[in-house]
Scaffold this motif. Structure first.
Motif, PDB file in Angstrom:
ATOM      1  N   ARG A 364      -1.812-110.367   7.229  1.00 27.71           N
ATOM      2  CA  ARG A 364      -2.889-109.344   7.242  1.00 27.71           C
ATOM      3  C   ARG A 364      -3.728-109.420   5.976  1.00 27.71           C
ATOM      4  O   ARG A 364      -4.949-109.207   6.015  1.00 27.71           O
ATOM      5  CB  ARG A 364      -2.283-107.951   7.390  1.00 27.71           C
ATOM      6  N   GLN A 365      -3.091-109.722   4.833  1.00 27.77           N
ATOM      7  CA  GLN A 365      -3.859-109.912   3.598  1.00 27.77           C
ATOM      8  C   GLN A 365      -4.751-111.142   3.721  1.00 27.77           C
ATOM      9  O   GLN A 365      -5.929-111.104   3.355  1.00 27.77           O
ATOM     10  CB  GLN A 365      -2.909-110.058   2.409  1.00 27.77           C
ATOM     11  N   THR A 366      -4.218-112.222   4.252  1.00 28.30           N
ATOM     12  CA  THR A 366      -5.010-113.435   4.426  1.00 28.30           C
ATOM     13  C   THR A 366      -6.155-113.205   5.398  1.00 28.30           C
ATOM     14  O   THR A 366      -7.276-113.691   5.194  1.00 28.30           O
ATOM     15  CB  THR A 366      -4.114-114.588   4.939  1.00 28.30           C
ATOM     16  N   PHE A 367      -5.886-112.441   6.450  1.00 24.30           N
ATOM     17  CA  PHE A 367      -6.941-112.111   7.420  1.00 24.30           C
ATOM     18  C   PHE A 367      -8.064-111.335   6.743  1.00 24.30           C
ATOM     19  O   PHE A 367      -9.249-111.637   6.929  1.00 24.30           O
ATOM     20  CB  PHE A 367      -6.353-111.289   8.567  1.00 24.30           C
ATOM     21  N   ALA A 368      -7.687-110.320   5.948  1.00 21.33           N
ATOM     22  CA  ALA A 368      -8.699-109.501   5.280  1.00 21.33           C
ATOM     23  C   ALA A 368      -9.529-110.339   4.306  1.00 21.33           C
ATOM     24  O   ALA A 368     -10.758-110.196   4.237  1.00 21.33           O
ATOM     25  CB  ALA A 368      -8.022-108.347   4.545  1.00 21.33           C
ATOM     26  N   PHE A 369      -8.863-111.222   3.561  1.00 24.28           N
ATOM     27  CA  PHE A 369      -9.577-112.036   2.576  1.00 24.28           C
ATOM     28  C   PHE A 369     -10.478-113.059   3.263  1.00 24.28           C
ATOM     29  O   PHE A 369     -11.576-113.359   2.776  1.00 24.28           O
ATOM     30  CB  PHE A 369      -8.561-112.729   1.669  1.00 24.28           C
ATOM     31  N   SER A 370     -10.022-113.590   4.381  1.00 21.53           N
ATOM     32  CA  SER A 370     -10.862-114.539   5.128  1.00 21.53           C
ATOM     33  C   SER A 370     -12.008-113.811   5.830  1.00 21.53           C
ATOM     34  O   SER A 370     -13.088-114.383   6.040  1.00 21.53           O
ATOM     35  CB  SER A 370     -10.023-115.312   6.143  1.00 21.53           C
ATOM     36  N   ARG A 371     -11.813-112.553   6.187  1.00 18.25           N
ATOM     37  CA  ARG A 371     -12.890-111.745   6.763  1.00 18.25           C
ATOM     38  C   ARG A 371     -14.058-111.647   5.797  1.00 18.25           C
ATOM     39  O   ARG A 371     -15.229-111.580   6.207  1.00 18.25           O
ATOM     40  CB  ARG A 371     -12.361-110.345   7.113  1.00 18.25           C
ATOM     41  N   ASP A 372     -13.745-111.664   4.515  1.00 17.71           N
ATOM     42  CA  ASP A 372     -14.789-111.611   3.491  1.00 17.71           C
ATOM     43  C   ASP A 372     -15.185-112.999   2.997  1.00 17.71           C
ATOM     44  O   ASP A 372     -15.895-113.128   1.999  1.00 17.71           O
ATOM     45  CB  ASP A 372     -14.307-110.748   2.319  1.00 17.71           C
ATOM     46  N   GLY A 373     -14.707-114.044   3.705  1.00 17.02           N
ATOM     47  CA  GLY A 373     -15.169-115.406   3.461  1.00 17.02           C
ATOM     48  C   GLY A 373     -14.646-116.081   2.228  1.00 17.02           C
ATOM     49  O   GLY A 373     -15.180-117.119   1.810  1.00 17.02           O
ATOM     50  N   ALA A 374     -13.586-115.551   1.583  1.00 13.14           N
ATOM     51  CA  ALA A 374     -13.156-116.073   0.293  1.00 13.14           C
ATOM     52  C   ALA A 374     -12.191-117.245   0.388  1.00 13.14           C
ATOM     53  O   ALA A 374     -12.029-117.981  -0.585  1.00 13.14           O
ATOM     54  CB  ALA A 374     -12.507-114.958  -0.525  1.00 13.14           C
ATOM     55  N   ILE A 375     -11.539-117.423   1.519  1.00 15.56           N
ATOM     56  CA  ILE A 375     -10.524-118.469   1.659  1.00 15.56           C
ATOM     57  C   ILE A 375     -11.141-119.683   2.363  1.00 15.56           C
ATOM     58  O   ILE A 375     -11.930-119.520   3.301  1.00 15.56           O
ATOM     59  CB  ILE A 375      -9.314-117.940   2.460  1.00 15.56           C
ATOM     60  N   PRO A 376     -10.785-120.891   1.931  1.00 16.71           N
ATOM     61  CA  PRO A 376     -11.268-122.068   2.668  1.00 16.71           C
ATOM     62  C   PRO A 376     -10.890-121.969   4.154  1.00 16.71           C
ATOM     63  O   PRO A 376      -9.820-121.483   4.493  1.00 16.71           O
ATOM     64  CB  PRO A 376     -10.531-123.227   1.979  1.00 16.71           C
ATOM     65  N   PHE A 377     -11.791-122.416   5.003  1.00  8.98           N
ATOM     66  CA  PHE A 377     -11.610-122.360   6.462  1.00  8.98           C
ATOM     67  C   PHE A 377     -11.608-120.922   6.997  1.00  8.98           C
ATOM     68  O   PHE A 377     -11.013-120.632   8.035  1.00  8.98           O
ATOM     69  CB  PHE A 377     -10.321-123.072   6.889  1.00  8.98           C
ATOM     70  N   SER A 378     -12.290-120.024   6.267  1.00  9.11           N
ATOM     71  CA  SER A 378     -12.324-118.623   6.691  1.00  9.11           C
ATOM     72  C   SER A 378     -12.866-118.452   8.100  1.00  9.11           C
ATOM     73  O   SER A 378     -12.436-117.565   8.848  1.00  9.11           O
ATOM     74  CB  SER A 378     -13.167-117.794   5.709  1.00  9.11           C
TER      75      SER A 378
END
Length: 552
Positions: A364-378
């Motif tokens: 869920r943390q990874t989902f939230a961070f990718s929702r904001d485009g911060a993780i590669p392959f978001s």
């Protein structure tokens, strides 16, 4: 049917209120709110409050997993003070841990979103540095979750090999390849389990909690009764016997032993990352955090006291047990082979449950961070599975990262053991920043229903001071005489992760500094303290009447 109408109506209104709160933070509701307050709290460590509050408690209780976590890090306490450190180190550390939880609870009540820590940092920091600070906190929190998953699964793999030793009656020495194979099988099976629907995962918290509670009381009550006289310790030894096997000066050795309670009662931000799947989140999440800490502190202290009275005086033989686990040797001495094996299998089961919640919360943390485009392959990670309504892609992303971290075992035992301290130090980096930004920068923080009032600042000061001090301590090696293979790899591995995160932020042309602007609203722009759409929600007027504006 008619009698159910008021309850259904109340549930519907609560969900509308939760959705409205999330909308004011800028996000649309994407998850199903299947976790009641009981289940979220039990996931970290509590089991009181109303029927809904009780369920949030379940998530917290199961996430901490008092007994299996104590089992995993008992090797930190025994050589650095023995029974004295086990009993009094726990008692000293818990009030400081509670201060951390209270400081985070205020923030969670004000802005209950899965992004949590990095969202709060961005909302409260100065515009000059909030993008960078939010980025760092987001990555530190993500690293915390993934290394936490890795540490629990690695501990579980070692416990499985210890079970083989108990069952066979002779030492079983597993190779690194065998341990990694068990570890990989655990991680992959968890990924399949956590990919299930939210409702299934929520209801599992009740089973997890029941097993955790039963295990606690078995250790507290049954172990002292069954322990033979030759292994029973006197009160003077159990409560006052200081044993230093590490070589550090006794005072510093005692401080190092605090890793045991800090790791065990850690990750209580688990409830935060389930905010968008919990009902009445503004109250359920902070109560889940604080209640989980309190119950874990009380039960954990009682368990350590029980062990201190039942482990005998030869702590060196326990630490270097041929079974491979200090706790397993204690149970074997007290209960005999069959009973020890049965109880050990229950410990392994609860450890597996803790691991499932680590992956659940981390995804869920990874989902939230990718929702904001911060993780590669978001763009690939920010997806909800149409069938299960869960972020399956981030579940498997975290699992793959954990498999990669497990490869540290092929470097050295100390390298893979570093995942335990990394989980704590990375979490403290992600906790310190939002708590500090609330008071250091000028902002318009508006408390939620959980608010400490005048105690907020002193509690925050105590929490931050404690965390900074313990981060420094955890960079020291286990013994003063060390080799490159026996060094503490925490600073190397955590420093490497954070170096990569900072490098990615400042990377020319493609780095986050060129495009990352903090949390991205996918509904309405709503960062607390600025650009709030005053008329975006019909419930806004009633909500504002209850808010207390604090200008810091």
């Amino acid at each position: 049917m008619a009698t159910k109408a008021p309850a259904i109506s109340k549930l519907h209104l609560q969900r509308r209120a939760d959705d409205a709160t999330l909308a004011k933070l800028g996000y649309k509701q994407e998850f199903r709110r299947e976790f009641t307050p009981l289940e979220v709290s039990l996931m970290s460590v509590s089991f009181v409050y109303t029927s809904t509050a009780v369920q949030v408690a379940g998530l917290a209780f199961s996430y901490i997993g008092v007994v299996p976590s104590i089992v995993s890090v008992l090797f930190y306490a025994i050589p650095n003070g023995g029974t004295f450190a086990m009993v009094w180190g726990w008692a000293i550390a818990c009030p400081f841990i509670l201060c951390i939880g209270l400081a985070l609870s205020e923030l969670a009540s004000a802005a209950p979103t899965s992004g949590g820590l990095y969202y709060w940092t961005y909302s409260l920091a100065s515009p000059r540095c909030r993008n960078f600070l939010s980025w760092i906190v987001g990555y530190a929190n993500t690293i915390e979750m993934i290394t936490g998953l890795a540490s629990v699964n690695w501990a579980c793999a070692i416990q499985i090999t210890a079970a083989i030793s108990i069952a066979s009656g002779q030492p079983y020495v597993a190779t690194t390849k065998t341990l990694y194979g068990i570890y990989a099988a655990l991680v992959l099976s968890l990924a399949v389990l956590v990919s299930l629907g939210t409702k299934v995962l929520a209801r599992l918290q009740r089973l997890y909690t029941l097993l955790n509670v039963c295990l606690c009381f078995i250790i507290i009550i049954a172990l002292p009764i069954a322990t033979p006289p030759e292994y029973r310790n006197t009160a003077s030894f159990a409560l006052g016997g200081f044993t230093n096997l590490a070589g550090w000066p006794s005072g510093f050795a005692f401080i190092l032993s605090l890793m045991a309670p800090l790791y065990t009662i850690g990750g209580f931000d688990a409830s935060v990352h389930m905010s968008e799947e919990a009902s009445n989140a503004a109250l359920a999440i902070p109560w889940g955090i604080t209640s989980s800490i309190v119950f874990a502190a009380v039960l954990g202290w009682a368990i350590n006291v029980s062990l201190a009275f039942c482990m005998g005086t030869d702590l060196g033989s326990i630490l270097n047990s041929p079974i491979g686990q200090p706790m397993a040797q204690i149970l074997y001495n007290s209960l005999g082979q069959r009973a020890a094996l049965a109880l050990w299998c229950l410990i392994i089961s609860t450890e597996y449950m803790v691991a499932s919640n680590c992956l659940l919360v981390g995804s869920r943390q990874t989902f939230a961070f990718s929702r904001d485009g911060a993780i590669p392959f978001s763009r690939y990670l920010y997806r909800i599975n149409g069938y299960t309504k869960t972020p399956v892609n981030t579940v498997w992303f975290d699992a793959i990262c954990a498999l990669a971290i497990g490869l540290l075992a092929f470097v050295s035992t100390q390298a893979i053991d570093a995942v335990f301290t990394i989980a704590v130090t990375a979490s403290y980096v992600s906790y310190i920043t939002p708590i500090t930004t609330r008071f250091v920068f000028k902002n318009n923080f508006k408390p939620g229903p959980f608010y400490l009032g005048k105690l907020s600042f002193p509690v925050a000061v105590i929490a931050v001071t404690w965390m900074v001090f313990m981060i420094i301590v955890f960079f020291f090696p286990a013994t003063p005489q060390t080799t490159p293979q026996e060094m503490n790899y925490t600073v190397v591995v955590l420093g490497g992760f954070m170096f990569l995160a900072i490098s990615w932020y400042y990377f020319p042309v493609y780095g986050g500094v060129h495009w990352y602007n903090g949390p991205i609203a996918n509904l309405t722009p709503a960062i607390e303290g600025e650009h709030i759409d005053e008329d975006s929600m019909s419930e806004k007027k009633e909500h504002r009447e209850e808010e207390i504006c604090v200008d810091v």
